[in-house]
Design a protein around this motif. Sequence first.
Motif, PDB file in Angstrom:
ATOM      1  N   ARG A 109      -1.086   4.193   8.163  1.00 47.15           N
ATOM      2  CA  ARG A 109      -1.259   5.585   7.720  1.00 47.15           C
ATOM      3  C   ARG A 109      -1.495   5.647   6.209  1.00 47.15           C
ATOM      4  O   ARG A 109      -2.300   6.444   5.730  1.00 47.15           O
ATOM      5  CB  ARG A 109      -0.042   6.430   8.103  1.00 47.15           C
ATOM      6  N   LYS A 110      -0.784   4.807   5.435  1.00 50.66           N
ATOM      7  CA  LYS A 110      -0.972   4.783   3.986  1.00 50.66           C
ATOM      8  C   LYS A 110      -2.392   4.327   3.636  1.00 50.66           C
ATOM      9  O   LYS A 110      -3.036   4.885   2.744  1.00 50.66           O
ATOM     10  CB  LYS A 110       0.051   3.846   3.334  1.00 50.66           C
ATOM     11  N   ALA A 111      -2.879   3.317   4.353  1.00 51.94           N
ATOM     12  CA  ALA A 111      -4.238   2.830   4.099  1.00 51.94           C
ATOM     13  C   ALA A 111      -5.267   3.897   4.454  1.00 51.94           C
ATOM     14  O   ALA A 111      -6.233   4.120   3.713  1.00 51.94           O
ATOM     15  CB  ALA A 111      -4.491   1.561   4.920  1.00 51.94           C
ATOM     16  N   LEU A 112      -5.057   4.591   5.582  1.00 52.40           N
ATOM     17  CA  LEU A 112      -5.988   5.643   6.000  1.00 52.40           C
ATOM     18  C   LEU A 112      -5.953   6.822   5.041  1.00 52.40           C
ATOM     19  O   LEU A 112      -6.990   7.439   4.762  1.00 52.40           O
ATOM     20  CB  LEU A 112      -5.651   6.106   7.425  1.00 52.40           C
ATOM     21  N   LYS A 113      -4.779   7.135   4.528  1.00 56.50           N
ATOM     22  CA  LYS A 113      -4.655   8.233   3.559  1.00 56.50           C
ATOM     23  C   LYS A 113      -5.479   7.925   2.312  1.00 56.50           C
ATOM     24  O   LYS A 113      -6.190   8.794   1.780  1.00 56.50           O
ATOM     25  CB  LYS A 113      -3.188   8.444   3.186  1.00 56.50           C
ATOM     26  N   LEU A 114      -5.421   6.683   1.841  1.00 57.41           N
ATOM     27  CA  LEU A 114      -6.179   6.287   0.657  1.00 57.41           C
ATOM     28  C   LEU A 114      -7.683   6.295   0.943  1.00 57.41           C
ATOM     29  O   LEU A 114      -8.482   6.730   0.104  1.00 57.41           O
ATOM     30  CB  LEU A 114      -5.731   4.896   0.212  1.00 57.41           C
ATOM     31  N   LEU A 115      -8.075   5.859   2.122  1.00 56.24           N
ATOM     32  CA  LEU A 115      -9.490   5.902   2.502  1.00 56.24           C
ATOM     33  C   LEU A 115     -10.003   7.340   2.517  1.00 56.24           C
ATOM     34  O   LEU A 115     -11.119   7.620   2.084  1.00 56.24           O
ATOM     35  CB  LEU A 115      -9.691   5.266   3.879  1.00 56.24           C
ATOM     36  N   THR A 171       2.568  -8.555  -6.858  1.00 60.15           N
ATOM     37  CA  THR A 171       2.542  -8.347  -5.414  1.00 60.15           C
ATOM     38  C   THR A 171       1.635  -7.176  -5.067  1.00 60.15           C
ATOM     39  O   THR A 171       1.735  -6.106  -5.666  1.00 60.15           O
ATOM     40  CB  THR A 171       3.967  -8.061  -4.885  1.00 60.15           C
ATOM     41  N   ILE A 172       0.726  -7.396  -4.118  1.00 60.21           N
ATOM     42  CA  ILE A 172      -0.160  -6.334  -3.668  1.00 60.21           C
ATOM     43  C   ILE A 172       0.371  -5.779  -2.358  1.00 60.21           C
ATOM     44  O   ILE A 172       0.635  -6.532  -1.415  1.00 60.21           O
ATOM     45  CB  ILE A 172      -1.600  -6.854  -3.475  1.00 60.21           C
ATOM     46  N   ASN A 173       0.562  -4.466  -2.304  1.00 61.31           N
ATOM     47  CA  ASN A 173       1.054  -3.843  -1.078  1.00 61.31           C
ATOM     48  C   ASN A 173       0.093  -4.107   0.066  1.00 61.31           C
ATOM     49  O   ASN A 173      -1.125  -4.122  -0.103  1.00 61.31           O
ATOM     50  CB  ASN A 173       1.218  -2.329  -1.282  1.00 61.31           C
ATOM     51  N   LYS A 174       0.656  -4.301   1.263  1.00 59.95           N
ATOM     52  CA  LYS A 174      -0.179  -4.632   2.418  1.00 59.95           C
ATOM     53  C   LYS A 174      -1.156  -3.514   2.735  1.00 59.95           C
ATOM     54  O   LYS A 174      -2.294  -3.769   3.135  1.00 59.95           O
ATOM     55  CB  LYS A 174       0.690  -4.940   3.635  1.00 59.95           C
ATOM     56  N   PHE A 175      -0.762  -2.255   2.524  1.00 53.80           N
ATOM     57  CA  PHE A 175      -1.671  -1.157   2.836  1.00 53.80           C
ATOM     58  C   PHE A 175      -2.899  -1.196   1.937  1.00 53.80           C
ATOM     59  O   PHE A 175      -3.995  -0.795   2.344  1.00 53.80           O
ATOM     60  CB  PHE A 175      -0.955   0.205   2.759  1.00 53.80           C
ATOM     61  N   ARG A 176      -2.748  -1.737   0.699  1.00 51.52           N
ATOM     62  CA  ARG A 176      -3.896  -1.871  -0.196  1.00 51.52           C
ATOM     63  C   ARG A 176      -4.861  -2.933   0.312  1.00 51.52           C
ATOM     64  O   ARG A 176      -6.081  -2.783   0.212  1.00 51.52           O
ATOM     65  CB  ARG A 176      -3.438  -2.242  -1.605  1.00 51.52           C
ATOM     66  N   LEU A 177      -4.315  -4.012   0.858  1.00 53.14           N
ATOM     67  CA  LEU A 177      -5.168  -5.057   1.426  1.00 53.14           C
ATOM     68  C   LEU A 177      -5.947  -4.524   2.626  1.00 53.14           C
ATOM     69  O   LEU A 177      -7.130  -4.824   2.798  1.00 53.14           O
ATOM     70  CB  LEU A 177      -4.320  -6.264   1.836  1.00 53.14           C
ATOM     71  N   ILE A 178      -5.276  -3.725   3.456  1.00 53.82           N
ATOM     72  CA  ILE A 178      -5.935  -3.128   4.621  1.00 53.82           C
ATOM     73  C   ILE A 178      -6.995  -2.132   4.160  1.00 53.82           C
ATOM     74  O   ILE A 178      -8.114  -2.099   4.687  1.00 53.82           O
ATOM     75  CB  ILE A 178      -4.886  -2.454   5.536  1.00 53.82           C
ATOM     76  N   TYR A 179      -6.640  -1.326   3.163  1.00 60.73           N
ATOM     77  CA  TYR A 179      -7.606  -0.377   2.593  1.00 60.73           C
ATOM     78  C   TYR A 179      -8.838  -1.108   2.082  1.00 60.73           C
ATOM     79  O   TYR A 179      -9.975  -0.723   2.376  1.00 60.73           O
ATOM     80  CB  TYR A 179      -6.948   0.402   1.453  1.00 60.73           C
ATOM     81  N   ASP A 180      -8.634  -2.179   1.298  1.00 63.44           N
ATOM     82  CA  ASP A 180      -9.759  -2.933   0.733  1.00 63.44           C
ATOM     83  C   ASP A 180     -10.646  -3.499   1.827  1.00 63.44           C
ATOM     84  O   ASP A 180     -11.880  -3.484   1.720  1.00 63.44           O
ATOM     85  CB  ASP A 180      -9.252  -4.064  -0.158  1.00 63.44           C
ATOM     86  N   ASP A 181     -10.035  -4.001   2.890  1.00 62.16           N
ATOM     87  CA  ASP A 181     -10.806  -4.589   3.984  1.00 62.16           C
ATOM     88  C   ASP A 181     -11.627  -3.525   4.708  1.00 62.16           C
ATOM     89  O   ASP A 181     -12.833  -3.709   4.955  1.00 62.16           O
ATOM     90  CB  ASP A 181      -9.871  -5.295   4.972  1.00 62.16           C
ATOM     91  N   LEU A 182     -11.003  -2.392   5.031  1.00 63.45           N
ATOM     92  CA  LEU A 182     -11.725  -1.326   5.733  1.00 63.45           C
ATOM     93  C   LEU A 182     -12.800  -0.704   4.841  1.00 63.45           C
ATOM     94  O   LEU A 182     -13.911  -0.431   5.303  1.00 63.45           O
ATOM     95  CB  LEU A 182     -10.735  -0.253   6.199  1.00 63.45           C
ATOM     96  N   ALA A 183     -12.486  -0.505   3.556  1.00 65.36           N
ATOM     97  CA  ALA A 183     -13.473   0.056   2.629  1.00 65.36           C
ATOM     98  C   ALA A 183     -14.682  -0.868   2.514  1.00 65.36           C
ATOM     99  O   ALA A 183     -15.832  -0.412   2.492  1.00 65.36           O
ATOM    100  CB  ALA A 183     -12.842   0.280   1.253  1.00 65.36           C
ATOM    101  N   GLY A 184     -14.431  -2.175   2.460  1.00 66.57           N
ATOM    102  CA  GLY A 184     -15.521  -3.129   2.392  1.00 66.57           C
ATOM    103  C   GLY A 184     -16.398  -3.088   3.636  1.00 66.57           C
ATOM    104  O   GLY A 184     -17.633  -3.170   3.544  1.00 66.57           O
ATOM    105  N   LYS A 185     -15.776  -2.943   4.787  1.00 67.29           N
ATOM    106  CA  LYS A 185     -16.541  -2.875   6.040  1.00 67.29           C
ATOM    107  C   LYS A 185     -17.370  -1.594   6.115  1.00 67.29           C
ATOM    108  O   LYS A 185     -18.479  -1.595   6.660  1.00 67.29           O
ATOM    109  CB  LYS A 185     -15.590  -2.964   7.238  1.00 67.29           C
ATOM    110  N   ILE A 186     -16.847  -0.516   5.555  1.00 67.95           N
ATOM    111  CA  ILE A 186     -17.615   0.748   5.524  1.00 67.95           C
ATOM    112  C   ILE A 186     -18.789   0.615   4.563  1.00 67.95           C
ATOM    113  O   ILE A 186     -19.915   0.994   4.875  1.00 67.95           O
ATOM    114  CB  ILE A 186     -16.694   1.925   5.134  1.00 67.95           C
ATOM    115  N   GLN A 187     -18.540   0.053   3.383  1.00 67.01           N
ATOM    116  CA  GLN A 187     -19.605  -0.117   2.394  1.00 67.01           C
ATOM    117  C   GLN A 187     -20.714  -1.024   2.911  1.00 67.01           C
ATOM    118  O   GLN A 187     -21.894  -0.814   2.626  1.00 67.01           O
ATOM    119  CB  GLN A 187     -19.038  -0.699   1.096  1.00 67.01           C
ATOM    120  N   ASN A 188     -20.357  -2.037   3.683  1.00 68.47           N
ATOM    121  CA  ASN A 188     -21.337  -3.006   4.176  1.00 68.47           C
ATOM    122  C   ASN A 188     -21.951  -2.610   5.522  1.00 68.47           C
ATOM    123  O   ASN A 188     -22.762  -3.357   6.075  1.00 68.47           O
ATOM    124  CB  ASN A 188     -20.685  -4.391   4.304  1.00 68.47           C
ATOM    125  N   GLY A 189     -21.560  -1.447   6.056  1.00 70.11           N
ATOM    126  CA  GLY A 189     -22.155  -0.966   7.296  1.00 70.11           C
ATOM    127  C   GLY A 189     -21.602  -1.585   8.557  1.00 70.11           C
ATOM    128  O   GLY A 189     -22.120  -1.355   9.656  1.00 70.11           O
TER     129      GLY A 189
END
Length: 238
Positions: free
Chosen positions: A46-52, A2-20
């Motif tokens: 907040r957990k996703a933002l903390k990881l970012l 099981t992947i925590n939802k905050f990790r999925l949100i983190y991955d999505d936002l990180a990808g959008k930052i990396q891709n501009g």
Amino acid sequence: MTINKFRLIYDDLAGKIQNGILRANELLPSENELADTYMASRETIRKALKLLSEHGYIQKMQGKGSMVLDVTKINFPISGLVSFRELADKMGKRAKTNVVFLEEQGMPADIQEHFQTGEELDIWKVVRVREIDKENIILDKDFLLSSFVPGLTVDICERSIYAYIEQVLGLSISFAKKEITVEAPTDEDRELLDLRGYDTIVVVRSHVYFDDASMFQYTESRHRPDKFRFVDFARRTR
């Protein structure tokens, strides 16, 4: 698994930052807006933002929100002596070190010139590739005197040679002389780095000394030019 939802949100936002898609120096949507977008609680956001923030994607701005940082370039201090491990700690899992070569050997003639010795002293030759955001963008070639730095292992080289020298061997690294040039890539650069068609490499050559002015290391650090910004602080004197 099981992947925590905050990790999925983190991955999505990180990808959008990396891709501009989310641009540097812009503010992220508010926590409430992100919670609505991702259908998640504010605590999850907040957990996703903390990881970012921990991985160097965003900077919390008091009273304003979270600002997107420029992840296309990484600040490398010119005047300071900072190990890659210390920079990587700020990027979390974005950064990784792969040891390509580790061997204790006699000092070749071209390296003797850097150590200003005519003797064939024993050295460690260490070749490491630095991976950031799943791309190989730095090739580090280190030559260290075995008499000063005994017992190197692959694990030490993957983690931090400087941490081993200072925390285990109890030695004090003091200063370095650096030279920065722009050169054509070698066959080795092309083999080990993801050059993406770039026809130049930024090369930083460093002679590193202990606090008693004994030179113990010569390093050649070869950087893909689009990823690094070398920074320094200069003061005008009269």
